[in-house]
Each structure stands twice: as structure tokens, then as C-alpha cells.
Design an enzyme around this catalytic site. Sequence first.
Site, mmCIF file in Angstrom:
data_model
loop_
_atom_site.group_PDB
_atom_site.id
_atom_site.type_symbol
_atom_site.label_atom_id
_atom_site.label_comp_id
_atom_site.label_asym_id
_atom_site.label_seq_id
_atom_site.Cartn_x
_atom_site.Cartn_y
_atom_site.Cartn_z
ATOM 1 N N HIS A 199 14.257 -6.061 18.966
ATOM 2 C CA HIS A 199 13.777 -7.020 17.959
ATOM 3 C C HIS A 199 12.403 -6.536 17.522
ATOM 4 C CE1 HIS A 199 16.520 -10.341 19.784
ATOM 5 N NE2 HIS A 199 17.120 -9.710 18.797
ATOM 6 N N GLU A 202 8.608 -7.813 17.966
ATOM 7 C CA GLU A 202 8.092 -7.969 19.324
ATOM 8 C C GLU A 202 7.257 -6.748 19.713
ATOM 9 O OE1 GLU A 202 11.667 -8.835 21.517
ATOM 10 O OE2 GLU A 202 12.103 -10.609 20.317
ATOM 11 N N ARG A 253 12.880 -9.439 12.003
ATOM 12 C CA ARG A 253 13.502 -9.397 13.328
ATOM 13 C C ARG A 253 14.696 -8.450 13.400
ATOM 14 N NH1 ARG A 253 15.144 -13.082 17.767
ATOM 15 N NH2 ARG A 253 17.405 -12.991 18.044
ATOM 16 N N ARG A 271 22.683 -9.039 19.411
ATOM 17 C CA ARG A 271 23.944 -9.786 19.342
ATOM 18 C C ARG A 271 25.080 -8.851 18.942
ATOM 19 N NH1 ARG A 271 20.321 -12.424 20.766
ATOM 20 N NH2 ARG A 271 19.870 -14.639 20.467
ATOM 21 N N HIS A 322 11.724 -7.514 25.909
ATOM 22 C CA HIS A 322 11.559 -8.427 24.768
ATOM 23 C C HIS A 322 10.258 -9.201 24.910
ATOM 24 C CE1 HIS A 322 15.832 -8.444 23.142
ATOM 25 N NE2 HIS A 322 15.984 -7.811 24.299
ATOM 26 N N GLU A 397 11.388 -10.865 29.198
ATOM 27 C CA GLU A 397 10.646 -11.488 28.096
ATOM 28 C C GLU A 397 9.176 -11.535 28.483
ATOM 29 O OE1 GLU A 397 11.723 -12.628 25.172
ATOM 30 O OE2 GLU A 397 13.921 -12.742 25.389
#
Length: 434
Positions: A199, A202, A253, A271, A322, A397
Amino acid sequence: MRYEWESMNRSRCRMAMVTTGIFYACIIACFVAADQRSYDGYEVWRAEPRTMKDVEFLKDLGFTTEIDYWSEPTTPGKPVDILIHPDKERTLRSTLETERIPFHTYIDNVQQLILEQMRRKIEAKNSRELRSILDFDYRVYHDYDEVMEWMNTITMEFPNNVTMEQIAVTYEGRPMYVLKFLGGGDVDKPVIFIDSLIHCREWITTASLLYIFKEMMTNPLYKHMLEDANWYFVPMINIDGYVETWTNDRLWRKTKSTGSSSLCTGVDANRNWDSYWSVSGSSNDPCSNLYHGPTPESEPVIRHLARYVLSLGKIDGYLSTHSYSQYILYPYNYANITTPDYELQDSVGEKMKNAIYAVYGTEYTNGLGATVLYEFSGTTSDWTYDKAGVKLSYTIELRDTGEYGFLLPPEQIIPTGEEYLAALEVFKNELTTL
């Protein structure tokens, strides 16, 4: 190509560093000159669902409107961060008030945070030739060209230990590379694979890992990490999107692919893996930030990364990096189902969590992805566990918990890297004992 506003306007910006007001005016002018999307007037709201009915309402709202959730609705009591377009503020305020879902402004000026990141970048910029990775400035974020320069430098500086291999070409034609850190010696050493920037907004993911691998290569305290394991590192997966965040839209993103039947651009690359694809937590709407793509592995970077991972044959640990929320997540993500290796995954995750806390007292949450975060399918760690057979597969994360969100100030790069390095050291140690 280095982002346009920097190359065209840096000298003017330097001359304007007389007062804060003039300096910010210069940065704004630079952005305008490069057609950089402005987030002037945007806010981030924090909603606080109190019941599952509130959670389900927010989930449905996300799928039926063009809302950009910075943190997704998951469970009652867990805050939900929402990027608010100024034109939609009145409607969304009325909607939340009608549903009696409490909310408040959490970030009142998104554009100011973006400009602050760029201000730090300009202030720190120097023209010194990069002869060593020690010359690199780890206190600021770096664009695509600069990350590539770091990659080339580390391979030239440590030719016996670090090699770079092209494994894909992006939709827009940029090469994607993996760096291999091989310490020699025992052929049965654990193999650890780390990726970042799937992403592209990030930024902290790549920035912190460049610092980490610099420490591994130059700090005697971490010499054992290269001696005890072989490391594979993909610094940038969503390269096209990353360029977009520097040139046009800081908060982009998705990837940059375009479908023949849609006016909207991009796929959520996390995804798009061929693992429970489109089952949960994704969208079939090409305009959604959670669009899973027309088919599994439709994105070249995901398709070729998957093939490369499988070609290695043996990987003992995989960490997909992430931000934000400070989580350590293990499979499964697509549903609230534990794997046969649940106890091992949870135990190692707890040890990484404790190692992070020991550095600066930063608290991470460790647990099953679908439970701690929410159900989402087509993800890296579900795929690496099921398809590549990597028992210790995690989604990490990084900082923070929403104060700055995706716009983490650059002074937090090194502290974030130090925390993540502590976790990786524990992770390596655990793998050597299995």
C-alpha cells in the site's frame, strides 16, 4: 523520474526559508506547479461504534460510498478513522448523528501534515554523492529514485553479501527488485522474507526497513542477524503507486493499473493474492480503495512476486510490512479461523510484541488477523501460509495508532525502525531454534 516539484522548485524553496509563512507558501506553490492533489480542508474523523449494529452500518457505508477508511470498522469500542472530503462533511455528519454514532475530529488539517513531511524533506536535502549507505539520510522519507539509489549502493558496498535481482515489471513499466542478504556459511540457515509498500501511501514501511538493513550491515551489534539467517527484502512492491504519492496524490493507496471497463484506476494489491480471493473485506467496485481486481493476481507485481516466492522453495518466515495501527497479525485474515500452527504463531508474535515494547514502551497488539483487525481476503500472509507453506507468516502494522496515521512525521522513522529491528531480532532467534 524524480518528483517534479522538487527538481523544478527546490532552489526557490531554499531561498524562501526566511520565515515559516513564506516557506510554507513556497511549498504550496511547488505542489501547485506539479499538479499535486491538495488535501486542503480535509479532516480525519474518529468514529466510535458502540454496538455491532454501529459497526455493520459503518461497514455498509464504506461499501456504498466513496469513503476512505484509514482504520476499518471492526468491533464495538474500537475507533474508526475516516478521511473526510470537505464536500461530504455535512452529509456524513448528518448521517452519523442520525445513527447516533459518536465521532470527533482527530486530525483537523491533513494538508498541513503533508506539507510538513515535504518541508522536512527540503530542509534535510543535500547534494552529497551517495558513496555508502552511511551517507543516506534515514531521518526523512525518500522517493522512488532515492530508494533505488540506496539499493544500488548497498549492493556495490557489500558485493559479497548483498545482491539485487529483478523479479517483475510493474504495470507502468518499472522494474521491481528483491535484495538478497546472504551471510554465507550454514546452508540450512533460516530464510526470512520481508516486503513493504504494497500500500503505497504507507511510507514508513520502506523508510524503517532501509534503516534496519543499514544497521544489519554496519552495526556490529546486529552482525549475528546476517550470520544466522538469509534475508530477502522487497523494498517497494507497489512502485507505480509510490511514484504517484510523490508526484500527484500523497494518499494514493492502490496500484495504477486500468481496466478496459472502468474509469477508475488501480487495485488494492493486498486483496489481489490468490488466497480466498474476494471472499471478505474487499470490493468488486473498481472505484473502491478495497477493489480486489478483476481476477486473482491480476496485478503484475503480485503475480510475479508470488512466482518468485514459490521458486525459492524454502522460506521459514515471512513478514509483510504495513502501517498503521501497531498490530502483529497472523493467519487467517479472511475469516475467524485459526491455523494448525496457531499456538506457534501466537507465541512468536507475543515475543515480537514484547521486544517492541522494550525499546520505547510502544504497545502493539498481537493476534489473529480476522479477529484483531477485521476479515479481509486475498492477502499476503494468508497466501504465504497456505500456498507457500510458511508457518510463521505475519502482517506487521507499524506506528502509529492514528495521531498522524499514514502521515507519520519523519522524526519517527528511526524509532519505528529500532522497534521493528528488535522484533526481527527476536523473530530470527525463534527461527534458529525451530
